[in-house]
Design an enzyme around this catalytic site. Structure first.
Site, PDB file in Angstrom:
ATOM      1  N   ALA A  17     101.231  96.923  25.073  1.00 24.85           N
ATOM      2  CA  ALA A  17     101.619  97.563  24.311  1.00 24.85           C
ATOM      3  C   ALA A  17     101.090  99.064  24.592  1.00 24.85           C
ATOM      4  O   ALA A  17     101.895  99.796  24.408  1.00 24.85           O
ATOM      5  CB  ALA A  17     101.289  97.208  22.244  1.00 24.85           C
ATOM      6  N   SER A  41      88.324  99.346  24.151  1.00 26.05           N
ATOM      7  CA  SER A  41      87.361  98.528  25.105  1.00 26.05           C
ATOM      8  C   SER A  41      88.068  97.271  25.455  1.00 26.05           C
ATOM      9  O   SER A  41      88.535  96.876  25.429  1.00 26.05           O
ATOM     10  CB  SER A  41      86.429  98.617  23.334  1.00 26.05           C
ATOM     11  OG  SER A  41      86.158  97.699  24.047  1.00 26.05           O
ATOM     12  N   ILE A  47      95.942  89.935  23.489  1.00 32.12           N
ATOM     13  CA  ILE A  47      95.808  88.774  23.532  1.00 32.12           C
ATOM     14  C   ILE A  47      96.269  88.093  25.144  1.00 32.12           C
ATOM     15  O   ILE A  47      96.879  86.589  24.664  1.00 32.12           O
ATOM     16  CB  ILE A  47      97.384  87.604  21.899  1.00 32.12           C
ATOM     17  CG1 ILE A  47      95.956  88.458  21.144  1.00 32.12           C
ATOM     18  CG2 ILE A  47      97.966  87.120  22.611  1.00 32.12           C
ATOM     19  CD1 ILE A  47      96.883  87.865  19.201  1.00 32.12           C
ATOM     20  N   VAL A  49      98.672  86.532  27.664  1.00 30.11           N
ATOM     21  CA  VAL A  49      98.506  85.408  28.435  1.00 30.11           C
ATOM     22  C   VAL A  49      99.378  85.047  29.425  1.00 30.11           C
ATOM     23  O   VAL A  49      99.240  84.063  30.167  1.00 30.11           O
ATOM     24  CB  VAL A  49      98.018  84.374  27.280  1.00 30.11           C
ATOM     25  CG1 VAL A  49      96.501  84.515  26.668  1.00 30.11           C
ATOM     26  CG2 VAL A  49      98.951  83.164  26.195  1.00 30.11           C
ATOM     27  N   LYS A  80     113.624  85.447  35.445  1.00 32.01           N
ATOM     28  CA  LYS A  80     114.021  84.224  34.402  1.00 32.01           C
ATOM     29  C   LYS A  80     115.711  83.927  34.119  1.00 32.01           C
ATOM     30  O   LYS A  80     115.409  85.829  33.504  1.00 32.01           O
ATOM     31  CB  LYS A  80     113.011  84.791  33.007  1.00 32.01           C
ATOM     32  CG  LYS A  80     113.291  83.990  31.979  1.00 32.01           C
ATOM     33  CD  LYS A  80     112.133  84.627  30.454  1.00 32.01           C
ATOM     34  CE  LYS A  80     112.984  83.983  29.461  1.00 32.01           C
ATOM     35  NZ  LYS A  80     112.060  84.282  28.370  1.00 32.01           N
ATOM     36  N   THR A 346     110.475  88.060  22.621  1.00 30.43           N
ATOM     37  CA  THR A 346     110.746  89.697  21.648  1.00 30.43           C
ATOM     38  C   THR A 346     109.358  90.605  21.547  1.00 30.43           C
ATOM     39  O   THR A 346     109.953  91.477  21.156  1.00 30.43           O
ATOM     40  CB  THR A 346     111.611  88.847  20.869  1.00 30.43           C
ATOM     41  OG1 THR A 346     110.875  88.589  20.101  1.00 30.43           O
ATOM     42  CG2 THR A 346     112.964  88.762  20.820  1.00 30.43           C
TER      43      THR A 346
END
Length: 501
Positions: A17, A41, A47, A49, A80, A346
């Site tokens: 983001a 930092s 998150i 992955v 995809k 999404t």
């Protein structure tokens, strides 16, 4: 005017983001007109992955003038064509939600209305037979759409599956090369102006202070600015989307990557599989009230293709959204704005549209909140429509093998979704409201894939004789099969165009 102009934009947090935002602002607004400063930092991490996307990301790359092949090499990306859903309707059943249309519209009426007529007469093939994206995915084939007028080869979309960490690094290089300033540091506190309540500055561990005129919260689920400092509020949707945890672990690649993401339903949630060039991303999304962390981890590890290459890690979340996405002089982008689980890939799209809306409504200091109302209104609509599409996957099930699925099957659902299902069952029609993300083919794929079937079709399609219609559909199927034969394998296409070195 110059006194009212925002001079310094501070982005709190990096990851996907933060660096998408920084890259876009540096390109579109420019760092000669604005100081764009990003604080992150390395201790905190992100998150991400492994990320699966939807076709809209191509527009983002085009705006940034990113070379697609180079981007894919740097991020170990694959192509995809859609998402395969396994065990959602019932155990042993699967379908693909493809990018692109089914067949061709006839006489200004949707293709699927004619398919419903043929189906009612027992003359139609399966719905996926008329989707070039689905058929290519099933055969592990891929090519970028070709400029051939009237050919199915020109009528499908594609997206990417890539390494999220590498993507953030790629965009960081892009943004810093265009003037974005990065500061390494952990935010210890957020200072507010006494009179306005606006954010004044960020204090970092060690004593540094970062002041700004406008702040963008990309701190993830922690939401340090929008919630921690501004106390914006959160609307909880976990009664509709009950999964609140995920355990993630990458594994070794043991086969050539397929051109689609896979979502396999389990007894208390579902498992993602995202094939990259160098490894496979995996995660098990589950509801902790129905399954423990240890059980969820066991399910994930039992269903990996190859040897695990990193320790599984548990992630907590709550589905829902901020009461306001733009509050005072702060906009939340990414997970700080809310959480819609990754079932339909999404997350990055919502980052992308948030950036687009922010740039279009970018304020001056004098009119800081004038665009906020419109921004918030449009974003609420966007989140709610995506939410309803996700709820459909859980609601439309025949599974009775666990308390989790019994709850999902019997739960009350939002009125919009209830009316959408009712309209399709009674008339075969799918109504798309304004600019909601998912179009008719997407709703059709999930409706039919999970057992919601139309009882009627549009009466106007009876103007075409049944035999003529059947012949037309047979010919279209044959054309798609020829197109599939023409396409190279997904592996070959990557090797020839964008294989990582």
């Amino acid at each position: 005017m110059s006194d009212n102009k925002i001079k310094k934009i501070v982005i709190a947090g990096g990851g996907t983001a933060g660096w998408m935002t920084a890259a876009a602002l540096s390109k579109v607004l420019g760092c000669t007109n604005y100081d764009v400063h990003l604080v992150e930092s390395e201790e905190i991490g992100t998150i991400g992955v492994g990320e699966a996307t939807i076709p809209h990301i191509q527009k983002f790359n085009q705006i940034l003038e990113i070379d697609e092949n180079e981007f894919m090499k740097k991020t170990q990306a694959t192509f995809k064509l859609g998402i395969e859903f396994i065990n959602w309707k019932k155990i042993g059943q699967s379908y693909i939600h493809p990018f692109g249309s089914y067949g061709e519209d006839i006489n200004a009426f949707p293709f699927h209305q004619y398919w419903l007529k043929l189906k009612s007469s027992g003359l139609a093939s399966s719905l996926e037979s008329y989707s070039i994206a689905t058929m290519a995915a099933r055969h592990k084939k891929f090519t970028r759409p070709l400029n051939i007028n009237g050919s199915p080869l020109s009528d499908f979309g594609y997206a990417f599956q890539f390494d999220a960490g590498r993507y953030a690094q790629f965009l960081r290089g892009y943004a810093e090369a265009r003037g974005v300033v990065r500061t390494e540091g952990k935010i210890s506190s957020v200072e507010l102006c006494e009179n306005s309540g606006y954010i004044k500055s960020l204090s970092l561990v060690g004593g540094a202070v970062i002041e700004g005129d406008f702040f963008i919260d990309c701190t993830g689920i922690r939401a340090l600015l929008i919630e921690g400092a501004l106390k914006t509020g959160f609307e909880d949707w976990s009664h509709w989307l009950p999964c609140n945890s995920a355990v993630a672990a990458p594994c070794e690649k043991i086969e050539e990557p397929i051109p689609y993401t896979r979502a396999t339903a389990h007894t208390a949630g579902w498992q993602w599989r995202i094939p990259l060039q160098h490894r496979t991303g995996n995660g098990h999304v589950y509801a902790s009230q129905y399954m423990s962390d240890d059980e969820a981890t066991g399910v994930l590890l039992k269903n990996l293709d190859g040897a695990v290459i990193a320790d599984p890690r548990v992630i907590r979340f709550k589905t829902g959204r901020r009461v306001k996405f733009w509050n005072k002089n702060c906009v939340a982008i990414g997970l700080s704005s809310g959480f819609l689980e990754p079932l339909e890939s999404t997350s990055i799209h919502l980052i992308q549209t948030a950036i687009s809306k922010l740039i279009n409504l970018f304020p001056s200091r004098r009119f800081m909140e004038d665009g906020a109302e419109l921004y918030n209104k449009n974003t609420v609509f966007e989140y709610e429509r995506i939410r309803d599409f996700l709820i459909l996957h859980y609601k439309a099930t025949e599974r009775t093998d666990s308390d989790f699925w019994n709850y999902c099957r019997s739960m009350e659902i939002p009125e919009y979704l209830r009316e959408k299902i009712k309209l399709y069952v009674s008339t075969g029609r799918i109504y798309r409201e304004n600019e909601e993300l998912f179009s008719t083919p997407s709703w059709l794929a999930v409706f039919e894939g999970q057992g919601i079937q139309a009882e009627e079709y549009h009466p106007a399609v009876d103007s075409m004789p049944l035999a003529e219609l059947a012949e037309r559909f047979k010919a279209y199927e044959q054309v798609i099969n020829k197109c599939i034969d023409f396409m190279p394998t997904h592996t070959r296409y990557i090797a020839d165009n964008c294989k990582a070195e």
